[in-house]
Design an enzyme around this catalytic site. Structure first.
Site, mmCIF file in Angstrom:
data_model
loop_
_atom_site.group_PDB
_atom_site.id
_atom_site.type_symbol
_atom_site.label_atom_id
_atom_site.label_comp_id
_atom_site.label_asym_id
_atom_site.label_seq_id
_atom_site.Cartn_x
_atom_site.Cartn_y
_atom_site.Cartn_z
ATOM 1 N N LYS A 78 0.781 -1.170 0.070
ATOM 2 C CA LYS A 78 0.049 -0.084 -0.289
ATOM 3 C C LYS A 78 0.809 1.182 -0.034
ATOM 4 O O LYS A 78 1.898 1.337 0.869
ATOM 5 C CB LYS A 78 -0.805 -0.177 1.375
ATOM 6 C CG LYS A 78 -2.130 -0.969 1.360
ATOM 7 C CD LYS A 78 -2.994 -0.670 2.371
ATOM 8 C CE LYS A 78 -4.190 -1.756 2.307
ATOM 9 N NZ LYS A 78 -5.007 -1.452 1.202
ATOM 10 N N ASP A 94 -3.135 -7.074 -2.564
ATOM 11 C CA ASP A 94 -3.684 -6.217 -1.886
ATOM 12 C C ASP A 94 -5.405 -6.399 -1.584
ATOM 13 O O ASP A 94 -5.967 -6.030 -0.700
ATOM 14 C CB ASP A 94 -3.639 -4.708 -1.941
ATOM 15 C CG ASP A 94 -3.907 -3.603 -0.844
ATOM 16 O OD1 ASP A 94 -4.221 -4.300 0.235
ATOM 17 O OD2 ASP A 94 -4.003 -2.581 -1.250
ATOM 18 N N GLU A 96 -6.590 -9.073 -0.484
ATOM 19 C CA GLU A 96 -6.344 -10.318 0.303
ATOM 20 C C GLU A 96 -7.818 -10.662 0.813
ATOM 21 O O GLU A 96 -7.828 -12.074 1.206
ATOM 22 C CB GLU A 96 -5.283 -10.225 1.300
ATOM 23 C CG GLU A 96 -5.533 -9.342 2.529
ATOM 24 C CD GLU A 96 -6.166 -7.846 2.246
ATOM 25 O OE1 GLU A 96 -5.754 -7.253 1.370
ATOM 26 O OE2 GLU A 96 -6.810 -7.332 3.247
ATOM 27 N N ARG A 115 -10.804 -10.953 0.494
ATOM 28 C CA ARG A 115 -11.729 -11.931 -0.276
ATOM 29 C C ARG A 115 -11.256 -13.415 -0.682
ATOM 30 O O ARG A 115 -11.932 -14.381 -0.751
ATOM 31 C CB ARG A 115 -12.249 -11.358 -1.681
ATOM 32 C CG ARG A 115 -11.126 -11.147 -2.767
ATOM 33 C CD ARG A 115 -11.231 -10.237 -3.914
ATOM 34 N NE ARG A 115 -11.123 -8.976 -3.474
ATOM 35 C CZ ARG A 115 -11.471 -7.847 -4.478
ATOM 36 N NH1 ARG A 115 -12.022 -8.195 -5.519
ATOM 37 N NH2 ARG A 115 -11.255 -6.591 -3.944
HETATM 38 N N1 BES Z 1 -8.521 -3.719 3.539
HETATM 39 C C1 BES Z 1 -8.615 -3.081 2.006
HETATM 40 C C2 BES Z 1 -9.899 -2.270 1.765
HETATM 41 C C3 BES Z 1 -10.028 -1.167 2.854
HETATM 42 C C4 BES Z 1 -9.557 0.039 2.078
HETATM 43 C C5 BES Z 1 -10.669 -0.862 3.864
HETATM 44 C C6 BES Z 1 -9.751 1.401 2.718
HETATM 45 C C7 BES Z 1 -10.907 0.416 4.302
HETATM 46 C C8 BES Z 1 -10.284 1.432 4.047
HETATM 47 C C9 BES Z 1 -8.582 -4.312 1.193
HETATM 48 O O1 BES Z 1 -7.785 -5.409 1.340
HETATM 49 C C10 BES Z 1 -7.971 -3.728 -0.037
HETATM 50 O O2 BES Z 1 -6.773 -3.272 0.034
HETATM 51 N N2 BES Z 1 -8.796 -3.777 -1.175
HETATM 52 C C11 BES Z 1 -8.287 -3.062 -2.542
HETATM 53 C C12 BES Z 1 -8.805 -4.005 -3.446
HETATM 54 C C13 BES Z 1 -8.293 -3.653 -4.838
HETATM 55 C C14 BES Z 1 -6.694 -4.057 -4.897
HETATM 56 C C15 BES Z 1 -8.753 -4.547 -5.800
HETATM 57 C C16 BES Z 1 -8.882 -1.474 -2.622
HETATM 58 O O3 BES Z 1 -9.996 -1.443 -2.104
HETATM 59 O O4 BES Z 1 -7.916 -0.742 -3.186
HETATM 60 ZN ZN ZN Z 2 -7.832 -5.709 3.679
HETATM 61 ZN ZN ZN Z 3 -5.629 -5.254 1.206
#
Ligand code: BES
Ligand code: ZN
Ligand code: ZN
Length: 504
Positions: free
Chosen positions: A286, A356, A358, A360
């Site tokens: 991230k 990222d 992860e 799902r």
């Molecule tokens: N844990 C994050 C989602 C998240 C983002 C929760 C902001 C709370 C606040 C999740 O694991 C994630 O990183 N999702 C990515 C998915 C993408 C790579 C398809 C996202 O939402 O950017």
């Molecule tokens: Zn996450």
């Molecule tokens: Zn993530």
């Protein structure tokens, strides 16, 4: 838990020994700019020699939603101060108004007052227990703090006693029962908040597993099984373990089961929570400040544990199971990488295209496990996609369901709980977004759109057509600003909705 004391008193309001006496009042429906002077206010105004009315008029206090008037009583009555909490117009009044205004009021008086006496609004909703319920929970939640890591705690005055004033002749014991019941709800939400707010090096999979075990230990109706890396490997949870591979912090698969002592019901409700104890993004690390709040990525798991911590006292008449695949999403030389393919517990293969996404992947296994355990209904909570926050903002959870009846029941419970949810479609034609060239499904969608729906459609691959509701709580699980009912941090979102559902 807070050491707050709640009591019922049948003394006259003017005789109650408290730092502050709080009275709710409405804004006049017709006349603009005027407060409704209910009997209680008029009576107290008499003891205050007309000063209450006088001061309210001078200050132009109208009882508008969320406005607060307060004055010292200067020895004219026993409570040292009196406050009027504006509820807005009675014709527009709903329980949520009571929660919000109470939360704001409690926040504003905390650290200045130790004891508060409250007169509930009368003649509003049919059921005065509902009013009491909302106020008790709001007081506890508004009072919540996570201050264990502050080393300089000034000698603050803390709100510690709350008295509800009940007319003489009315029965006290049902109200005391209601208070204890309401406090179970806030206790469960507080547990969830604490888990989310705890630093990720402490709130590890092991920590969550030990908590689950201790919840089960305290009750004959709850049992708990925890599977470690080796056991989960043997069971075939390769999706979950793929994400856990990079971490030297051991993953745990947590299974909780509540069985009522006697029950004729065949229903088995599964609660599944995303349990990423820290989300670095993995190899798809991230960027910048996107990582700083990622201890919150186990808020779904926290919700499940919060519910189980009080379930034996709520005593639903059907079975409830809890499934949490707990692991951090970290980076190492042994990380899972884009292009890897893993086989989930239900046999489906997943192509990892972005580490990222992860949550799902781990939930592919926790959902499949719930199905295999005979769940007749599944509800999951997951901080799954940033796109959910883009779509609905920080206060509203995205909800999905493959079953209209269950969706309706859950929406009703969420409304009663004061938790905001909005249903998005499980649009079949979008399934193509998750298509993989090499496996059954890919863990990120192609293109830039409908990220929240695509993630929900991914999860649907693992619920085997069981009636299912998915909550994407990426927005409301963690507050980045404080509000009347919570400080910045974990909110305990989902707990109250589920507890309401367990009571129907
Ligand atoms: N844990 C994050 C989602 C998240 C983002 C929760 C902001 C709370 C606040 C999740 O694991 C994630 O990183 N999702 C990515 C998915 C993408 C790579 C398809 C996202 O939402 O950017
Ligand atoms: Zn996450
Ligand atoms: Zn993530």
């Amino acid at each position: 838990m807070t050491s707050m004391q709640f009591e019922i008193s049948q003394k006259a309001p003017q005789d109650i020994n408290s730092d502050i006496l709080a009275i709710y009042s409405f804004q006049d429906e017709e006349k603009k700019a005027e407060l409704v002077w209910n009997d209680t206010l008029l009576q107290i105004d008499k003891y205050l020699n007309g000063q209450l009315l006088n001061n309210c008029l001078n200050e132009g206090f109208q009882g508008k939603w969320g406005s607060i008037f307060s004055m010292f009583t200067l020895g004219m009555i026993i409570p040292k101060k009196i406050a009027i909490i504006g509820l807005g117009k009675k014709s527009e009044f709903v329980l949520e108004d009571l929660r919000q205004t109470t939360g704001q009021f409690i926040k504003s008086i905390n650290k200045k007052n130790k004891t508060i006496a409250i007169i509930l609004p009368s003649g509003t909703l049919e059921n005065s227990k509902e009013l009491l319920d909302s106020v008790v929970q709001s007081v506890e939640l508004a009072n919540y703090e996570f201050d264990k890591y502050h080393t300089q705690k000034d000698e603050q005055i803390k709100l510690s006693n709350v008295l509800f004033i009940l007319e003489k002749g009315k029965e006290i014991s049902p109200l005391n029962k209601q208070i204890s019941h309401s406090r179970l709800y806030s206790q469960a939400a507080v547990l969830a908040r604490n888990l989310v707010n705890e630093q990720p090096t402490i709130a590890t999979p092991h920590y969550l597993a030990e908590l689950a075990k201790s919840i089960a230990k305290d009750s004959t109706e709850i049992s708990c099984k925890v599977f470690d890396r080796v056991q989960a490997e043997k069971m075939g949870m390769h999706a979950f373990l793929g994400i856990a591979r990079a971490s030297t912090i051991e993953p745990k698969f947590i299974f909780l089961e509540y069985k009522p002592k006697v029950s004729k019901s065949k229903k088995k409700l599964a609660l599944v929570g995303k349990g990423i104890t820290f989300d670095s993004g993995g190899i798809n690390v991230k960027p910048g400040n996107h990582m700083q709040d990622m201890k919150m990525d186990m808020a779904g798991a926290a919700c499940v544990l919060g519910v189980f911590s009080v379930i034996a006292e709520i005593k639903p008449g059907f079975s409830v199971i809890g499934c949490i695949a707990a692991t951090p999403n970290l980076i190492s030389g042994n990380s899972i990488v884009p292009g890897d393919v893993v086989k989930a517990y239900n046999g489906k293969t997943i192509e990892i295209l972005n580490t990222d996404a992860e949550g799902r992947v781990t939930m592919a296994d926790s959902l499949s496990y719930a199905v295999e355990q005979g769940a007749t209904e599944i509800i999951d909570f997951a901080t799954l996609t940033g796109a959910a926050v883009v779509a609905l903002g920080t206060d509203i959870a995205a909800m999905f369901s493959n079953n209209k009846d269950l969706a309706q029941k859950v929406k009703t419970a969420a409304y009663e709980a004061g938790e905001k949810v909005w249903e998005l479609p499980l649009e079949k034609t979008y399934k193509k977004l998750n298509k993989s060239e090499v496996a059954d499904v890919a863990n990120i969608p192609s293109g830039h759109y409908a990220g929240t729906i695509a993630a929900a459609l991914f999860l649907q691959e693992f619920v085997d057509d069981k009636p299912w509701v998915h909550f994407d709580i990426a927005g409301p699980a963690f507050a980045d600003t404080s509000s009347g009912l919570h400080p910045k941090g974990g909110t305990g979102f989902g707990v109250t909705t589920v507890l309401k559902l367990l009571e129907v």
